[in-house]
Motif scaffolding. Structure first.
Motif, mmCIF file in Angstrom:
data_model
loop_
_atom_site.group_PDB
_atom_site.id
_atom_site.type_symbol
_atom_site.label_atom_id
_atom_site.label_comp_id
_atom_site.label_asym_id
_atom_site.label_seq_id
_atom_site.Cartn_x
_atom_site.Cartn_y
_atom_site.Cartn_z
ATOM 1 N N CYS A 175 0.805 -1.224 0.000
ATOM 2 C CA CYS A 175 0.000 0.000 0.000
ATOM 3 C C CYS A 175 0.837 1.274 0.000
ATOM 4 O O CYS A 175 0.272 2.372 -0.122
ATOM 5 N N GLY A 176 2.157 1.160 0.146
ATOM 6 C CA GLY A 176 2.986 2.358 0.238
ATOM 7 C C GLY A 176 2.643 3.165 1.473
ATOM 8 O O GLY A 176 2.748 4.394 1.474
ATOM 9 N N SER A 177 2.218 2.478 2.536
ATOM 10 C CA SER A 177 1.726 3.136 3.746
ATOM 11 C C SER A 177 2.716 2.998 4.895
ATOM 12 O O SER A 177 3.755 2.342 4.776
ATOM 13 N N LYS A 178 2.356 3.603 6.021
ATOM 14 C CA LYS A 178 3.162 3.508 7.238
ATOM 15 C C LYS A 178 2.279 3.112 8.415
ATOM 16 O O LYS A 178 2.345 3.683 9.506
ATOM 17 N N LEU A 179 1.455 2.122 8.181
ATOM 18 C CA LEU A 179 0.556 1.636 9.224
ATOM 19 C C LEU A 179 1.335 1.037 10.391
ATOM 20 O O LEU A 179 2.421 0.494 10.226
ATOM 21 N N THR A 180 0.748 1.121 11.570
ATOM 22 C CA THR A 180 1.252 0.412 12.736
ATOM 23 C C THR A 180 0.187 -0.602 13.155
ATOM 24 O O THR A 180 -0.967 -0.534 12.708
ATOM 25 N N SER A 181 0.567 -1.534 14.007
ATOM 26 C CA SER A 181 -0.401 -2.523 14.476
ATOM 27 C C SER A 181 -0.249 -2.717 15.975
ATOM 28 O O SER A 181 0.816 -2.463 16.549
ATOM 29 N N THR A 182 -1.319 -3.158 16.598
ATOM 30 C CA THR A 182 -1.298 -3.404 18.029
ATOM 31 C C THR A 182 -2.275 -4.530 18.357
ATOM 32 O O THR A 182 -3.215 -4.789 17.606
ATOM 33 N N VAL A 183 -2.026 -5.191 19.465
ATOM 34 C CA VAL A 183 -2.927 -6.233 19.953
ATOM 35 C C VAL A 183 -3.404 -5.831 21.340
ATOM 36 O O VAL A 183 -2.597 -5.468 22.197
ATOM 37 N N SER A 208 -6.553 -8.378 3.859
ATOM 38 C CA SER A 208 -7.591 -7.763 3.018
ATOM 39 C C SER A 208 -7.108 -6.433 2.444
ATOM 40 O O SER A 208 -7.352 -6.125 1.267
ATOM 41 N N LEU A 209 -6.416 -5.641 3.264
ATOM 42 C CA LEU A 209 -5.876 -4.366 2.780
ATOM 43 C C LEU A 209 -4.827 -4.589 1.690
ATOM 44 O O LEU A 209 -4.774 -3.850 0.703
ATOM 45 N N GLN A 210 -4.006 -5.621 1.870
ATOM 46 C CA GLN A 210 -3.006 -5.944 0.834
ATOM 47 C C GLN A 210 -3.669 -6.201 -0.501
ATOM 48 O O GLN A 210 -3.234 -5.690 -1.546
ATOM 49 N N LYS A 211 -4.726 -6.992 -0.508
ATOM 50 C CA LYS A 211 -5.411 -7.341 -1.753
ATOM 51 C C LYS A 211 -6.057 -6.123 -2.397
ATOM 52 O O LYS A 211 -6.032 -5.964 -3.622
ATOM 53 N N LEU A 212 -6.622 -5.254 -1.574
ATOM 54 C CA LEU A 212 -7.216 -4.034 -2.119
ATOM 55 C C LEU A 212 -6.165 -3.157 -2.777
ATOM 56 O O LEU A 212 -6.370 -2.622 -3.873
ATOM 57 N N CYS A 213 -5.030 -3.002 -2.115
ATOM 58 C CA CYS A 213 -3.966 -2.150 -2.661
ATOM 59 C C CYS A 213 -3.381 -2.731 -3.948
ATOM 60 O O CYS A 213 -2.901 -1.981 -4.808
ATOM 61 N N ALA A 214 -3.413 -4.039 -4.061
ATOM 62 C CA ALA A 214 -2.905 -4.671 -5.283
ATOM 63 C C ALA A 214 -3.820 -4.406 -6.466
ATOM 64 O O ALA A 214 -3.406 -4.512 -7.628
ATOM 65 N N ARG A 215 -5.055 -4.024 -6.182
ATOM 66 C CA ARG A 215 -6.036 -3.821 -7.256
ATOM 67 C C ARG A 215 -5.941 -2.439 -7.910
ATOM 68 O O ARG A 215 -6.163 -2.299 -9.107
ATOM 69 N N SER A 216 -5.655 -1.417 -7.098
ATOM 70 C CA SER A 216 -5.703 -0.066 -7.679
ATOM 71 C C SER A 216 -4.883 0.938 -6.884
ATOM 72 O O SER A 216 -4.671 0.773 -5.681
ATOM 73 N N ASP A 217 -4.455 1.990 -7.571
ATOM 74 C CA ASP A 217 -3.754 3.091 -6.911
ATOM 75 C C ASP A 217 -4.711 3.879 -6.021
ATOM 76 O O ASP A 217 -4.292 4.462 -5.024
ATOM 77 N N GLU A 218 -5.989 3.887 -6.390
ATOM 78 C CA GLU A 218 -6.983 4.583 -5.572
ATOM 79 C C GLU A 218 -7.069 3.967 -4.184
ATOM 80 O O GLU A 218 -7.157 4.673 -3.176
ATOM 81 N N ALA A 219 -7.026 2.628 -4.126
ATOM 82 C CA ALA A 219 -7.061 1.943 -2.833
ATOM 83 C C ALA A 219 -5.809 2.276 -2.027
ATOM 84 O O ALA A 219 -5.882 2.478 -0.811
ATOM 85 N N ARG A 221 -4.050 5.034 -2.148
ATOM 86 C CA ARG A 221 -4.175 6.402 -1.629
ATOM 87 C C ARG A 221 -5.137 6.445 -0.444
ATOM 88 O O ARG A 221 -4.889 7.157 0.542
ATOM 89 N N ALA A 222 -6.229 5.677 -0.515
ATOM 90 C CA ALA A 222 -7.199 5.656 0.575
ATOM 91 C C ALA A 222 -6.566 5.118 1.858
ATOM 92 O O ALA A 222 -6.772 5.663 2.944
#
Length: 270
Positions: A175-183, A208-219, A221-222
């Motif tokens: 996604c070209g993002s900088k997400l963090t994760s936590t439990v 699921s986010l990985q698959k969305l980002c693989a589909r489009s640049d719009e995803a 950016r979102a």
């Protein structure tokens, strides 16, 4: 079990409180691969005990050098070996009959990968089953070994965090993002950690986010603009929520949001 009978020497006496008390080793087979990994299966009698010993050598895992007592069950051409490790019932080894040849499938403690081994005729021929039996008895008296059998919340939490970190890195790459994760570990009991592979449950939202980002640049950016962190927690019901820039991924002991539903949620809400 698919193991061959071997002649026995004299095994020393077994302690009355041993997990193998009342049994004796009667058969054994060694499985190996080109990498030198080796798993040895030792059949125990009486047969109605449904027990075996499983020895691990050169597997590049924390199981190396260990011998575990296993409960054995067979179904549809597969034989499964269930053992206790760090307080959880683990199936590290299964043997499948694949139309005339055996395939031993070994999975490491965190079950993130699988290794295939084949019967090793030479090593099986040289095998001394009573030596493996005695090796197990020695380990039973070792405090460090016994410590590896009891439930270890910190260990399983770390395993889940590792799986989550790997999925997070793949998501940020896609996604070209900088997400963090936590439990939300305070939402998870020892019994729940002991009962499920929590890391596998937690990666669903990220996949699921990985698959969305693989589909489009719009995803892409979102995700970059609207998401900051993903939190995984246990709750009474499975759910997927978006609060501010946080995804809250709630799972239950028996259920999690399915991939299609997660994809639909992100498509509608990002």
């Amino acid at each position: 079990m698919g193991v061959v009978a071997l002649s026995l020497g004299c095994s020393r006496g077994v302690r009355p409180d041993s997990a193998v008390a009342g049994t004796k080793p009667v058969s054994g087979k060694v499985y190996s691969n080109e990498a030198g990994e080796r798993v040895t299966l030792i059949g125990l009698e009486p047969g109605d005990s449904h027990k075996a010993l499983v020895a691990f050598d050169n597997t590049k895992s924390e199981l190396d050098g260990q011998v575990l007592v296993a409960s054995v069950n067979s179904e549809r051409g597969k034989t499964h070996y269930w053992t206790q490790w760090r307080g959880r019932s683990q199936r590290f080894v299964s043997v499948e009959n694949r139309g005339g040849y055996e395939d031993l499938i070994f999975s490491d403690v965190n079950h993130t990968g699988y290794t295939h081994l084949k019967p090793d005729t030479g090593k099986t021929g040289a095998l001394k089953v009573e030596k493996i039996f005695e090796r197990y008895q020695d380990l039973e008296g070792d405090k460090k070994y016994q410590g590896m059998l009891v439930f270890d919340r910190k260990f399983w939490a770390n395993q889940a965090e590792v799986q989550l970190a790997e999925a997070l890195a793949e998501t940020n790459k896609a996604c070209g993002s900088k997400l963090t994760s936590t439990v939300a570990w305070d939402s998870i009991t020892d019994a729940q950690i002991n009962d499920i592979s929590f890391g596998s449950y937690c990666v669903g939202a990220l996949e699921s986010l990985q698959k969305l980002c693989a589909r489009s640049d719009e995803a892409k950016r979102a995700v970059q603009e609207k998401l900051q962190t993903v939190e995984c927690r246990m709750d009474a019901q499975q759910a997927l929520k978006l609060e501010a820039r946080k995804v809250i991924w709630s799972v239950t002991e028996r259920d999690t949001v399915q991939p299609d539903a997660a994809t639909t949620f992100f498509t509608d809400n990002l």
